[in-house]
Design an enzyme around this catalytic site. Structure first.
Site, PDB file in Angstrom:
ATOM      1  N   CYS A 236       8.092  -3.146   1.282  1.00  0.00           N
ATOM      2  CA  CYS A 236       6.653  -3.122   0.983  1.00  0.00           C
ATOM      3  C   CYS A 236       6.102  -1.702   0.866  1.00  0.00           C
ATOM      4  O   CYS A 236       4.965  -1.514   0.426  1.00  0.00           O
ATOM      5  CB  CYS A 236       5.889  -3.878   2.054  1.00  0.00           C
ATOM      6  SG  CYS A 236       6.623  -5.476   2.450  1.00  0.00           S
ATOM      7  N   HIS A 411      -2.518  -1.727   5.425  1.00  0.00           N
ATOM      8  CA  HIS A 411      -1.419  -2.592   4.989  1.00  0.00           C
ATOM      9  C   HIS A 411      -1.748  -4.046   5.329  1.00  0.00           C
ATOM     10  O   HIS A 411      -1.482  -4.945   4.520  1.00  0.00           O
ATOM     11  CB  HIS A 411      -0.119  -2.169   5.654  1.00  0.00           C
ATOM     12  CG  HIS A 411       1.060  -2.989   5.261  1.00  0.00           C
ATOM     13  ND1 HIS A 411       1.540  -3.033   3.969  1.00  0.00           N
ATOM     14  CD2 HIS A 411       1.857  -3.825   5.980  1.00  0.00           C
ATOM     15  CE1 HIS A 411       2.589  -3.842   3.907  1.00  0.00           C
ATOM     16  NE2 HIS A 411       2.793  -4.348   5.116  1.00  0.00           N
ATOM     17  N   GLU A 422      -1.012  -2.215  13.516  1.00  0.00           N
ATOM     18  CA  GLU A 422      -1.491  -1.193  12.579  1.00  0.00           C
ATOM     19  C   GLU A 422      -2.890  -0.739  12.968  1.00  0.00           C
ATOM     20  O   GLU A 422      -3.211   0.460  12.894  1.00  0.00           O
ATOM     21  CB  GLU A 422      -1.496  -1.723  11.143  1.00  0.00           C
ATOM     22  CG  GLU A 422      -1.943  -0.660  10.146  1.00  0.00           C
ATOM     23  CD  GLU A 422      -2.128  -1.185   8.737  1.00  0.00           C
ATOM     24  OE1 GLU A 422      -2.357  -0.360   7.828  1.00  0.00           O
ATOM     25  OE2 GLU A 422      -2.052  -2.416   8.536  1.00  0.00           O
ATOM     26  N   LYS A 442      -5.229  -7.328   0.691  1.00  0.00           N
ATOM     27  CA  LYS A 442      -4.396  -8.530   0.711  1.00  0.00           C
ATOM     28  C   LYS A 442      -5.176  -9.783   1.074  1.00  0.00           C
ATOM     29  O   LYS A 442      -4.687 -10.898   0.846  1.00  0.00           O
ATOM     30  CB  LYS A 442      -3.230  -8.334   1.671  1.00  0.00           C
ATOM     31  CG  LYS A 442      -2.229  -7.280   1.238  1.00  0.00           C
ATOM     32  CD  LYS A 442      -1.074  -7.177   2.220  1.00  0.00           C
ATOM     33  CE  LYS A 442      -0.100  -6.071   1.832  1.00  0.00           C
ATOM     34  NZ  LYS A 442      -0.665  -4.721   2.065  1.00  0.00           N
ATOM     35  N   HIS A 447       0.156 -10.731  -0.639  1.00  0.00           N
ATOM     36  CA  HIS A 447       1.054  -9.585  -0.452  1.00  0.00           C
ATOM     37  C   HIS A 447       1.977  -9.457  -1.662  1.00  0.00           C
ATOM     38  O   HIS A 447       2.852 -10.284  -1.878  1.00  0.00           O
ATOM     39  CB  HIS A 447       1.864  -9.786   0.822  1.00  0.00           C
ATOM     40  CG  HIS A 447       2.641  -8.575   1.247  1.00  0.00           C
ATOM     41  ND1 HIS A 447       2.723  -7.425   0.489  1.00  0.00           N
ATOM     42  CD2 HIS A 447       3.385  -8.335   2.375  1.00  0.00           C
ATOM     43  CE1 HIS A 447       3.466  -6.538   1.118  1.00  0.00           C
ATOM     44  NE2 HIS A 447       3.874  -7.074   2.261  1.00  0.00           N
ATOM     45  N   PHE A 507       9.205  -4.184   6.032  1.00  0.00           N
ATOM     46  CA  PHE A 507      10.506  -4.586   6.566  1.00  0.00           C
ATOM     47  C   PHE A 507      11.440  -3.375   6.539  1.00  0.00           C
ATOM     48  O   PHE A 507      11.422  -2.595   5.596  1.00  0.00           O
ATOM     49  CB  PHE A 507      11.111  -5.689   5.683  1.00  0.00           C
ATOM     50  CG  PHE A 507      10.640  -7.087   6.023  1.00  0.00           C
ATOM     51  CD1 PHE A 507       9.449  -7.306   6.674  1.00  0.00           C
ATOM     52  CD2 PHE A 507      11.405  -8.188   5.665  1.00  0.00           C
ATOM     53  CE1 PHE A 507       9.015  -8.593   6.978  1.00  0.00           C
ATOM     54  CE2 PHE A 507      10.990  -9.490   5.956  1.00  0.00           C
ATOM     55  CZ  PHE A 507       9.795  -9.687   6.620  1.00  0.00           C
TER      56      PHE A 507
END
Length: 520
Positions: A236, A411, A422, A442, A447, A507
């Site tokens: 991502c 994010h 985050e 998002k 996403h 990830f």
């Protein structure tokens, strides 16, 4: 040390500086350096010796002046935006819909998903390829490649790069860096299905179209751009990594090939200014399109996706206590980054200035961020781990004061674990700023994986340009771990943005942060 001279070439001082640019910044293994003036057969000129660290030979390059101007840092601006998203395939309409709080999440229509526990996504329902993608690519290529081509060409058009302007560009100084997290899962699946029958059933396009670099390659072929061309894949964080790396191609340039002989380097640099290593233009961003059975089922197996099938537009809800996972999206985002003086010479409209950024790695877990990377603890600063370290490094690398960062495009994917971590990291870095505002794109797009950072960077740049930041939709019951005074509410808000940061955390523990500001 005696010098073996090339025929003296008369150059004004500024041309000498220009010619020597690629020589003075060679990779360290060449150890190339400019040494003191040498004698030359032409008594009316001054020659400079360029010494190769692997040789006792010195080559002289003559000029009328030995004065070398101090290096001026090249600045990078955003001059073109291209987006293909669940909301729109026009970057400006896309942002208008974000400001209106429109959701692009709906029931999946591209395949029968009735047996799957997740049946919703940010799916692109229709998309015209006319005049943007050749019929052969439109027929054979995977969606991620088609999305990238369309977004890339729309970014060029948005920047005013017409056919006439394109013909005037030095295409050796124009590059493409468009990444993807997943590449072409469809091409791989088709190849696997074919080989089960016979190797003779394999398509000759199976391998080329499954390559993650093919979107950059095909776009460069269409444009005849011959500068740097490749792809970065970092889940991502892909788009942010591509944008930052592309900017560095413009700012710092490319290493001269270590296989070139010293004489060839000098002769080429004197004869041909296209040899100079800096880039003027870089198309950069990311693209992904895995709303297919294998893609959806794979993320279901990871227990990551929302199952709010009965109410799709409410499914993506970052920082809300009722969130149950992220919603898959698809599309592409591409920016045209341009060297400032180049943009000014052609009269380009400038959206924002790219200030810098950073990327780091948690080195901890395949899908979870490390806890100590998000807390206000000493080990973060001493060991350089996690998202905090990434944001801190981004500030250092860009020379931006933390007090000037007053907008964060987070994010925030709508996952139970990732959102609050985050948020804590951002507050650790910027929580003392009373003007700080934060939102998550998002909540409306889902996403977009490797394309997420690019479409969110476009939203960030549009926020700077318009002075409006988009809402966080579906934030109805805020998580107890977040401060709602920092988060944008259900309606768009006015904000005089000083410096904006866009984060992508992924990830594999890939962290990335990039910074934009109003061009002054």
């Amino acid at each position: 040390m005696a010098a073996s001279c090339l025929p003296c070439t008369w150059l004004p001082a500024f041309e000498l500086d220009h010619a020597l640019e690629p020589l003075l910044l060679l990779s360290s293994n060449r150890r190339l350096k400019l040494i003191s003036p040498l004698s030359c057969n032409n008594s009316n000129s001054t020659s400079f010796g360029i010494c190769n660290g692997f040789s006792s030979k010195t080559t002289a390059v003559s000029a009328k002046s030995e004065k070398v101007a101090p290096e001026v840092k090249r600045r990078v601006v955003v001059t073109g935006l291209g987006a293909v998203t669940p909301l729109s395939d026009d970057a400006h309409l896309y942002y208008t819909k974000l400001l209106e709080g429109v959701s692009g999440i709906s029931q999946i229509e591209g395949f029968d998903c009735s047996e799957l526990p997740t049946r919703i996504a940010g799916e692109i329902k229709t998309l015209s390829t006319d005049g943007l993608v050749s019929p052969k690519h439109a027929k054979r290529a995977d969606n991620y490649l088609i999305y990238a081509l369309i977004a890339g060409k729309k970014a060029l058009a948005d920047a005013g790069i017409t056919e006439q302007v394109s013909g005037e560009l030095n295409k050796n100084r124009c590059g493409v860096l468009i990444g993807t997290a997943m590449g072409s899962m469809r091409a791989l699946k088709d190849g696997i299905d074919a080989i089960k029958i016979s190797h003779k059933k394999m398509s000759p396009f199976s391998v080329p179209y499954s390559m993650t670099s093919m979107a950059s390659a095909v776009l460069a072929m269409d444009l005849e751009w011959m500068g740097p061309n490749y792809a970065i894949s970092s889940a991502c964080a892909t788009s942010n990594c591509c944008i930052l790396t592309a900017a560095n191609h413009i700012i710092k340039g490319d290493a001269v090939s270590s296989s070139s002989s010293l004489a060839d380097i000098i002769q080429n640099s004197l004869k041909d200014t296209t040899f100079v290593k800096w880039q003027d233009l870089m198309l950069c961003g990311g693209s992904d399109g895995v709303i297919i059975p294998e893609g959806i089922a794979g993320f279901i197996a990871c227990n990551n996706l929302s199952r709010r099938n009965s109410d799709p537009t409410k499914a993506s809800r970052p920082w809300d206590s009722d969130r149950d996972g992220f919603v898959m999206g698809e599309g592409a985002g591409v920016m045209l980054l341009e060297e400032l003086e180049h943009a000014k010479r052609r009269g380009a409209d400038i959206y924002a200035e790219f200030m810098g950024g950073s990327f780091t790695c948690d080195a901890y877990h395949k899908s979870e961020s490390r806890l100590d990377g998000f807390g206000a603890v000493a080990c973060v600063e001493s060991s350089g781990l996690g998202a905090v370290a990434c944001m801190e490094k981004a500030l250092t690398n860009s020379g931006v004061s933390r007090e000037d960062v007053n907008y964060i495009n987070a994010h925030a994917t709508s996952t139970r674990v990732g959102d609050p971590r985050e948020f804590k990291a951002v507050m650790h870095c910027f929580g003392q700023n009373p003007e700080l505002r934060m939102n998550s794109t998002k909540s409306m797009t889902g996403h977009l994986l490797g394309a997420a950072g690019a479409v969110e960077a476009i939203a960030t740049v549009k926020a700077i340009q318009t002075g409006w930041i988009h809402p966080n939709i579906n934030l109805e019951n805020p998580d107890k771990d977040v401060d709602t005074k920092v988060l944008v509410g259900p309606k768009k808000e006015r904000l005089d943005i000083k410096v904006a940061m866009s984060n992508s955390l992924s990830f594999g523990g890939h962290n990335s942060s990039i910074l934009f500001a109003v061009h002054k």
